[in-house]
Design a protein around this motif. Structure first.
Motif, short mmCIF file in Angstrom:
data_model
loop_
_atom_site.label_atom_id
_atom_site.label_comp_id
_atom_site.label_asym_id
_atom_site.label_seq_id
_atom_site.Cartn_x
_atom_site.Cartn_y
_atom_site.Cartn_z
N ILE A 140 -11.65 -16.51 10.10
CA ILE A 140 -12.22 -16.69 10.86
C ILE A 140 -12.57 -17.75 11.31
O ILE A 140 -13.22 -19.08 11.07
N ALA A 181 -9.47 -14.61 15.19
CA ALA A 181 -9.75 -14.55 14.15
C ALA A 181 -7.85 -14.62 13.29
O ALA A 181 -6.98 -14.10 14.00
N TYR A 188 -11.91 -4.90 7.90
CA TYR A 188 -12.75 -5.08 8.87
C TYR A 188 -14.41 -5.31 7.68
O TYR A 188 -15.13 -6.15 8.35
N LEU A 202 -13.83 -9.62 8.87
CA LEU A 202 -14.64 -9.70 10.36
C LEU A 202 -15.92 -9.26 10.47
O LEU A 202 -17.12 -9.94 10.94
N ARG A 247 -18.19 -9.95 13.67
CA ARG A 247 -17.17 -9.88 13.99
C ARG A 247 -17.17 -8.31 13.94
O ARG A 247 -17.23 -7.63 13.27
N LEU A 306 -12.96 -6.10 15.63
CA LEU A 306 -12.19 -5.68 16.28
C LEU A 306 -11.30 -3.90 16.63
O LEU A 306 -12.05 -3.68 15.41
N THR A 330 -11.72 -11.29 18.77
CA THR A 330 -12.68 -10.50 18.51
C THR A 330 -14.00 -10.11 19.73
O THR A 330 -14.26 -11.35 19.78
#
Length: 472
Positions: free
Chosen positions: A124, A130, A142, A145, A150, A152, A230
């Motif tokens: 990050i 990212a 996933y 993040l 965050r 995406l 992101t």
């Protein structure tokens, strides 16, 4: 969306290489051993312990392919050494991230597979960015993040590699709000056909960055990592509606008028087959905001759904739900046992009854229609080579292997070709079909001439040529 493979298997019943150029060196011998000695990672050769596992991709259809080597790279220098080796000895080469190529191009027979799975670090960065290694799979992405708050926009199968998905565009449940996965790419680290590592950005190589945003995996070189913009993770509401099989045509007719009128926050798709008539999706916001919109869809269909599930939860829980996982496992044991093809819905369906008959013409067909529009449609062609921005959506046609592979491919080919007569020849590169007619134009559309120029510039000797590659 680029659906969880277990979803397809359940409902249906059921990156890429130099074209066939004979290797200038024999399968055995000194050059391969010198490559092995120069790698920080591992090289698996036929007969080595672990080779039979290392060579396999996601689809069992290609288990007969026997690479001369599978290099599990430990760092970018390993990737560079592999590309240099392939170029020097004229060995077919294929990069592999998740190994989900529908045509099996990431398992290159009698060549070198560059396995990127260990290049999976996720960092990050300041400013909501990212850095994600090309070997990371979506489940890892996933999870990491989400821990940083965050998100995406990407696909839903947790074992799909970030690299192949991004390079082909990347459709998913957040696409109408945030765009394709490739639209979030800021820069990439890239090993070219010359064996050199470079940073590709709008400042350093704008033509190559344009091409890598939708130009398909396996072309130009090997991406080792991406830097993405992101979004802040939001509360999401996912939903699923299940209708009686008899209302397939009515659902299609209603959906194609309803979805384009919806706000960008609402993405939906349909799963259609002889016994499956479903509409599901994701809303960036609260269930109280979504339910009136779903009521409108049901009213348009004219039939109440058999089931209606609406669940408000955090971003990560929603991604897990679409993947049909309570947690993302480190590895997914189940493998692909189906074939697939695609078309773009370039305009509304003029005869929903005819489409319903086509999609139910074989008992093992299952088709997935994904909505486009919203943010996907607003990215100018100067920023990304993805050519299907104006489409209503895409349709992925899948079939299990009942009756054998040849029969299954014939069945999806009939549907593909009939759809092509109505909607044109366009298809989605991430659902690559080795039998797609006029494949280059189908996958790349108006971007094709410029993409071929980029391929000639960065890969003039065709190191990354393969059967459906731009360097052919």
């Amino acid at each position: 969306m680029e659906l969880g493979r277990r979803t397809i298997l359940k409902l249906a019943g059921a990156v890429p290489a130099m074209a066939a150029v004979p290797a200038a060196i024999p399968e055995g011998g000194g050059p391969w051993e010198r490559l092995r000695a120069g790698l920080a990672g591992e090289l698996f050769r036929p007969g080595d312990p672990g080779y039979d596992e290392a060579r396999l991709g996601f689809f069992s259809l290609y288990d007969h392919r026997l690479p001369h080597g599978v290099a599990v790279c430990a760092n970018e220098d390993d990737v560079r050494r592999c590309v240099d080796f392939a170029a020097r000895h004229r060995v077919p080469i294929a990069a592999r991230s998740g190994g989900h190529s529908y045509a099996g191009y990431s398992t290159v027979d009698k060549g070198l597979v560059v396995d990127l799975s260990r290049l999976n670090a996720i960092e990050i960065l300041p400013g909501g960015r990212a850095a994600i290694g090309a070997g990371a799979v979506l489940g890892q992405v996933y999870e990491t993040l989400a821990a940083a708050g965050r998100a995406l926009p990407a696909g839903s199968c947790p074992s799909v590699g970030i690299a192949g998905l991004t390079l082909g565009g990347g459709i998913g449940v957040l696409g109408r709000k945030y765009g394709l996965t490739c639209d979030s790419v800021e820069s990439v680290r890239f090993v070219g056909a010359d064996g050199k590592l470079r940073l590709v950005s709008a400042e350093t190589a704008p033509d190559l960055l344009w091409a890598l945003r939708g130009g398909g995996g396996g072309n130009f070189g090997i991406v080792t990592s991406f830097t993405f913009r992101t979004a802040a993770a939001r509360t999401l509401t996912n939903f699923g509606l299940t209708f009686p099989p008899a209302v397939l045509a009515a659902l299609v007719a209603a959906w194609q008028e309803w979805q384009p009128a919806m706000p960008d926050e609402l993405w939906s798709g349909m799963g259609l087959g002889p016994t499956a008539v479903n509409c599901g999706g994701c809303f960036v916001g609260r269930a109280a905001q979504l339910n009136p919109l779903l009521d409108d869809l049901v009213r348009r269909v004219g039939t109440q759904p058999l089931t209606r599930d609406v669940t408000e939860q955090r971003n990560l829980a929603t991604m897990r739900a679409f993947a049909e996982e309570t947690n993302f496992p480190a590895a997914v044991a189940q493998r692909g046992e189906y074939v697939s093809t695609s078309r773009m819905l370039t305009h509304p369906v003029p005869d929903p009854d005819a489409l319903a008959s086509l999609l139910t013409s074989d008992p093992y067909l299952y088709s997935i229609i994904d909505a486009y529009g919203g943010a996907i449609a607003r990215v100018p062609s100067s920023e990304s080579c993805f050519p299907h921005r104006s489409a209503l959506g895409s349709i992925q046609v899948t079939r299990g292997l009942d009756g054998g592979e040849a029969y299954a491919r014939q069945a999806i080919g009939r549907v593909r070709d009939e759809l092509g007569r109505e909607y044109g020849q366009a298809g989605y590169i991430n659902y690559i079909d080795a039998e797609m007619p006029h494949w280059a134009k189908a996958y790349y559309g108006e971007s094709l001439p410029r993409l071929r120029r980029v391929a000639r510039k960065y890969d003039p000797d065709g190191v990354f040529a393969f059967e459906q590659g731009l360097a052919r």
